[in-house]
Design an enzyme around this catalytic site. Structure first.
Site, PDB file in Angstrom:
ATOM      1  N   ARG A 116     -36.214   6.116  -2.496  1.00 33.77           N
ATOM      2  CA  ARG A 116     -35.523   5.580  -3.546  1.00 33.77           C
ATOM      3  C   ARG A 116     -34.951   4.089  -3.576  1.00 33.77           C
ATOM      4  O   ARG A 116     -34.906   3.881  -2.119  1.00 33.77           O
ATOM      5  CB  ARG A 116     -34.488   6.455  -4.310  1.00 33.77           C
ATOM      6  CG  ARG A 116     -33.223   6.545  -3.479  1.00 33.77           C
ATOM      7  CD  ARG A 116     -32.634   7.689  -4.428  1.00 33.77           C
ATOM      8  NE  ARG A 116     -31.291   7.715  -3.542  1.00 33.77           N
ATOM      9  CZ  ARG A 116     -30.262   8.724  -3.853  1.00 33.77           C
ATOM     10  NH1 ARG A 116     -30.753   9.567  -4.775  1.00 33.77           N
ATOM     11  NH2 ARG A 116     -29.183   8.810  -3.390  1.00 33.77           N
ATOM     12  N   ASN A 154     -28.025   4.114 -10.687  1.00 32.80           N
ATOM     13  CA  ASN A 154     -27.132   4.731 -10.013  1.00 32.80           C
ATOM     14  C   ASN A 154     -26.733   4.617  -8.587  1.00 32.80           C
ATOM     15  O   ASN A 154     -27.662   3.828  -7.771  1.00 32.80           O
ATOM     16  CB  ASN A 154     -28.274   6.208  -9.566  1.00 32.80           C
ATOM     17  CG  ASN A 154     -27.868   7.264  -8.912  1.00 32.80           C
ATOM     18  OD1 ASN A 154     -26.773   7.896  -9.520  1.00 32.80           O
ATOM     19  ND2 ASN A 154     -27.997   7.600  -7.771  1.00 32.80           N
ATOM     20  N   GLU A 155     -25.171   4.423  -8.400  1.00 31.40           N
ATOM     21  CA  GLU A 155     -24.855   3.955  -7.214  1.00 31.40           C
ATOM     22  C   GLU A 155     -25.292   2.585  -6.766  1.00 31.40           C
ATOM     23  O   GLU A 155     -26.000   2.523  -5.780  1.00 31.40           O
ATOM     24  CB  GLU A 155     -25.038   5.179  -6.095  1.00 31.40           C
ATOM     25  CG  GLU A 155     -24.329   6.346  -6.569  1.00 31.40           C
ATOM     26  CD  GLU A 155     -24.492   7.333  -5.360  1.00 31.40           C
ATOM     27  OE1 GLU A 155     -25.309   7.470  -4.509  1.00 31.40           O
ATOM     28  OE2 GLU A 155     -23.764   8.605  -5.369  1.00 31.40           O
ATOM     29  N   GLU A 308     -20.508  13.191 -10.079  1.00 27.81           N
ATOM     30  CA  GLU A 308     -21.219  13.999  -9.149  1.00 27.81           C
ATOM     31  C   GLU A 308     -20.156  14.512  -8.064  1.00 27.81           C
ATOM     32  O   GLU A 308     -19.446  13.900  -7.393  1.00 27.81           O
ATOM     33  CB  GLU A 308     -22.043  13.321  -8.503  1.00 27.81           C
ATOM     34  CG  GLU A 308     -23.316  12.727  -9.303  1.00 27.81           C
ATOM     35  CD  GLU A 308     -24.252  11.988  -8.089  1.00 27.81           C
ATOM     36  OE1 GLU A 308     -24.423  12.344  -6.782  1.00 27.81           O
ATOM     37  OE2 GLU A 308     -25.130  11.028  -8.887  1.00 27.81           O
ATOM     38  N   GLU A 356     -34.478  15.580  -1.362  1.00 26.83           N
ATOM     39  CA  GLU A 356     -33.054  16.327  -1.431  1.00 26.83           C
ATOM     40  C   GLU A 356     -33.396  17.844  -1.860  1.00 26.83           C
ATOM     41  O   GLU A 356     -32.437  18.528  -2.492  1.00 26.83           O
ATOM     42  CB  GLU A 356     -32.206  15.607  -2.454  1.00 26.83           C
ATOM     43  CG  GLU A 356     -31.743  14.109  -2.021  1.00 26.83           C
ATOM     44  CD  GLU A 356     -30.804  13.667  -2.593  1.00 26.83           C
ATOM     45  OE1 GLU A 356     -29.938  12.949  -1.908  1.00 26.83           O
ATOM     46  OE2 GLU A 356     -30.607  13.536  -3.836  1.00 26.83           O
ATOM     47  N   HIS A 359     -30.431  19.982  -0.755  1.00 25.62           N
ATOM     48  CA  HIS A 359     -28.971  19.520  -1.281  1.00 25.62           C
ATOM     49  C   HIS A 359     -28.594  20.668  -2.331  1.00 25.62           C
ATOM     50  O   HIS A 359     -29.136  21.112  -2.943  1.00 25.62           O
ATOM     51  CB  HIS A 359     -29.316  18.147  -1.922  1.00 25.62           C
ATOM     52  CG  HIS A 359     -27.682  17.519  -2.340  1.00 25.62           C
ATOM     53  ND1 HIS A 359     -26.959  18.271  -3.398  1.00 25.62           N
ATOM     54  CD2 HIS A 359     -27.042  16.569  -1.872  1.00 25.62           C
ATOM     55  CE1 HIS A 359     -25.799  17.439  -3.404  1.00 25.62           C
ATOM     56  NE2 HIS A 359     -25.804  16.422  -2.530  1.00 25.62           N
TER      57      HIS A 359
HETATM   58  C1  GLA Z   1     -25.698  10.446  -4.450  1.00 24.18           C
HETATM   59  C2  GLA Z   1     -26.766  10.440  -5.520  1.00 24.18           C
HETATM   60  C3  GLA Z   1     -27.449  11.672  -6.043  1.00 24.18           C
HETATM   61  C4  GLA Z   1     -27.878  12.571  -4.709  1.00 24.18           C
HETATM   62  C5  GLA Z   1     -26.466  12.807  -3.988  1.00 24.18           C
HETATM   63  C6  GLA Z   1     -26.459  13.630  -2.764  1.00 24.18           C
HETATM   64  O1  GLA Z   1     -24.527  10.753  -5.303  1.00 24.18           O
HETATM   65  O2  GLA Z   1     -26.349   9.620  -6.862  1.00 24.18           O
HETATM   66  O3  GLA Z   1     -28.776  11.159  -6.635  1.00 24.18           O
HETATM   67  O4  GLA Z   1     -28.649  11.831  -3.838  1.00 24.18           O
HETATM   68  O5  GLA Z   1     -25.889  11.496  -3.543  1.00 24.18           O
HETATM   69  O6  GLA Z   1     -25.237  13.676  -2.097  1.00 24.18           O
END
Ligand code: GLA
Length: 662
Positions: A116, A154-155, A308, A356, A359
């Site tokens: 990604r 996202n981030e 998150e 993931e 996760h």
């Molecule tokens: C980040 C991302 C998520 C996921 C988490 C895993 O915070 O935004 O998509 O990858 O990490 O901890």
């Protein structure tokens, strides 16, 4: 001017839920999701974060049918939606059409899709595509009744060193410095024959032979943060044209410091962060508080949102540790205590396949008959009872100074010691205050600090004269300031302050002058005259009005000041020129708290009990008490606990209470 709806008004209370990726599953699982979300009291689902390849399966052709159906289903189940723009993961077709929009590493390797974040934020084709897809989503769902929040991207974190980046960097540098001469001067390019004679010669700091030019490296970090913010703003504005729901982006804390989080805090309708602790036990609780206090501070104290967290995720070096029983609720409330308007997780259901798949999630591979899902349900039930404090805020009387420029500057090559990193210094100061049970804000050093009794400046390496003057005025007007070693060494261009450190206005407030830095050897631990111990760093300093509280006792520094205090105006400037051992640093912090009259939120509690107060504008207050320890603790005053609905006299080992204070 659009009036933006408040998240908690729409939800009717605090948020609970997580990233929801129904596109990875099929109908029987969706049916089970509906039932399990009801059981877990989920009221907000983050949808669509990584869905670009489904939403736009080929250039310009959108497929919204699947998303329509999920939004309807969620809405029918009373679950609001935090709708994401999918721009953190362009589909494979995008990279074939726009290979120039793929990111390039400092070494010149062009990455490709298969993971990604395979885009360059500065590539015009990527930016245009991101605006388009954000606009298309907003046009379709901007007024959807399920929609409560927009989750842009996202981030924002990834960097790039490609030709698009180089072009954008040059434009940014032109605007910042005005002329090539000014840039040469700022970067000190006469050193090592780096003088630029045309803009084309100026590059992002790519892989090079020896130390990178520190000015170039710092300007690149500033530039990139501005570029990310511009990318955010474009999407936000594309959304705003069609929607009155709040817009935000999930900031990653605390390790990826690629953004000026103060600047993002000003642009988002509500700060949102992702948080995964990096050590278990009490350290995870302290880290939760660190992240939460930062999130609240970046938004200027406004309510914010934990976007998150993990049900089991504690990233500890080379392994992912589980959370112990009770920690899901304690971490959830740890964020809420410090101003979060709820708690969301990544992710609702643990993925069966994909990068993931291991996760953690709210519904693990094992299914709902699991400890994790039972704890998630218990946390959801607790949060559902906390509607009352929605919209309330947290007040702190202590601030730790936090500046992205200082952080980035301490990542320069060629510093006198490898132990000058910013994040550990910041975290250490926060931890000592957390251990002492007091609530802390972070503050930018150039802001008005007068509401704080005590301000601590760890590793404020970069400090302009103007900002140093702000600190000087804070002390003069009655504040107590502790400045720690390696602060105020360079100005905003990374040029050393001459005539002795730190920056002149600060020297005045502290009544000292640092003449020489003497980093300590790796195994060197020194003793100061007051019996305390220190490592990493020492300084030859002179007092210029300050009182010496502890002196060095070793080598050529023997007898010279190590810890000083200066009465200046109606305040006090303290200077600590070395890195004290943890217990000695804690003792110094305790002394400062004592002098400034700031006490713990809940006096008389063991260190493992955390308490924070949220306050409503109308004077109502709630105290959140988290017992991270193994002993039941008695409360000084019994109070109504919103979680149990009964009067709480004590908080059991590992338990929590949300007390309505009279
Ligand atoms: C980040 C991302 C998520 C996921 C988490 C895993 O915070 O935004 O998509 O990858 O990490 O901890």
């Amino acid at each position: 001017m659009t009036t933006i709806r408040h998240l908690t008004d729409q939800l009717g209370g605090l948020a609970f839920g997580g990233d929801y990726n129904p596109e990875q599953w099929d109908e029987p699982v969706w049916k089970e999701d509906d039932e399990l979300m009801r059981r877990a009291r989920v009221n907000l689902a983050t949808v669509g974060v990584f869905s670009w390849s489904l939403l736009e399966p080929e250039p310009g052709r959108y497929d919204f049918a699947w998303l329509d159906a999920h939004l309807e289903r969620l809405h029918a189940g009373g679950i609001a939606v935090d709708l994401a723009t999918p721009t953190a993961s362009p589909p494979p077709w995008f990279t074939l059409v726009h290979p120039d929009a793929l990111p390039v590493t400092p070494e010149g390797t062009r990455l490709t899709h298969g993971s990604r974040d395979t885009y360059c934020l500065a590539a015009p084709a990527y930016r245009a595509a991101a605006r388009r897809v954000a606009g298309a989503l907003a046009e379709r769902y901007g007024h959807h009744p399920a929609l409560a929040l927009w989750h842009v991207h996202n981030e924002y974190a990834t960097l790039c060193w490609c030709e698009h980046t180089a072009a954008a960097f040059r434009n940014w540098l032109r605007a910042r410095h005005g002329s090539l001469d000014a840039l040469n001067e700022a970067w000190g390019t006469t050193f090592w024959s780096q003088r630029y004679t045309s803009w084309e010669q100026v590059l992002p700091p790519r892989a090079t032979q020896w130390h990178k030019n520190p000015g170039q490296a710092l300007d690149f970090r500033r530039f990139w943060s501005d570029e990310a913010l511009a990318a955010y703003r474009e999407q936000r504005d594309a959304i705003r044209a069609h929607s009155d729901r709040p817009v935000t982006t999930n900031l990653m804390l605390p390790h990826y410091q690629n953004l000026d989080l103060w600047a993002f805090g000003r642009e988002v309708d509500m700060v949102a962060i992702d948080h995964y602790p990096d050590a278990p036990g009490l350290d995870a609780a302290a880290d939760t508080a660190f992240a939460a206090d930062r999130a609240r501070s970046f938004g200027g104290g406004r309510p914010w949102l934990l976007m998150e967290q993990g049900t089991s995720t504690v990233y500890a070096g080379d392994r992912v540790l589980g959370k112990e029983p009770g920690e899901i609720l304690r971490h959830t409330l740890g964020h809420i205590a410090r101003g979060s308007e709820g708690a969301l997780f990544f992710q609702w259901r643990q993925s069966r396949a994909g990068a993931e798949q291991w996760h953690s999630a709210m519904v693990p591979h094992a299914g709902p008959d699991s400890r994790i899902f039972r704890e998630v349900t218990a946390a959801g039930e607790a949060v559902a009872r906390l509607g009352e404090p929605a919209g309330s805020t947290v007040t702190a009387r202590i601030a730790v100074l936090h500046d992205s420029d200082a952080w980035w500057a301490l990542e320069s090559d060629g510093l006198p010691s490898a132990e000058l990193a910013y994040h550990p210094a910041l975290r250490r100061a926060h931890r000592a205050l957390w251990d002492a049970g007091v609530t802390v804000d972070f503050a930018h050093p150039s802001t008005d600090l007068t509401s704080y009794q005590l301000v601590i400046a760890p590793a404020l390496f970069l400090l302009s004269d103007a900002t140093a003057d702000n600190l000087r005025r804070y002390v003069r007007d009655g504040g107590t300031l502790l400045v720690q070693h390696a602060s105020g060494m360079v100005d905003e261009r990374l040029h050393a302050h001459l005539g002795g450190y730190p920056a002149a206005p600060l020297r005045q407030a502290l009544g000292i002058r640092v003449e020489e830095h003497r980093p300590l050897g790796q195994d060197e631990r020194i003793e100061l005259s007051d019996g305390s111990h220190a490592t990493a760093w020492s300084e030859a300093l002179h007092t210029e009005g300050a009182q010496t509280l502890a002196a060095y006792t070793h080598g050529m520094l023997s007898g010279s000041p190590a810890l000083t205090r200066h009465r200046f105006g109606s305040g006090q400037g303290w200077y600590l020129s070395t890195r004290l051992d943890d217990t000695d640093y804690a003792a110094l912090i305790a002394r400062l708290l004592d002098e400034t009259g700031v006490g713990p939120e809940l006096p008389g509690m063991p260190q493992s009990v955390e308490a924070v107060t949220r306050r409503a504008p109308d004077g109502r207050r709630w105290q959140i008490v988290l017992n991270h320890g193994s002993q039941t603790v008695s409360l000084p005053e019994p109070a109504h606990d919103l979680i149990t609905g009964a009067t709480a006299h004590r908080v059991p080992a590992g338990g929590c209470a949300v007390l309505r204070l009279a």
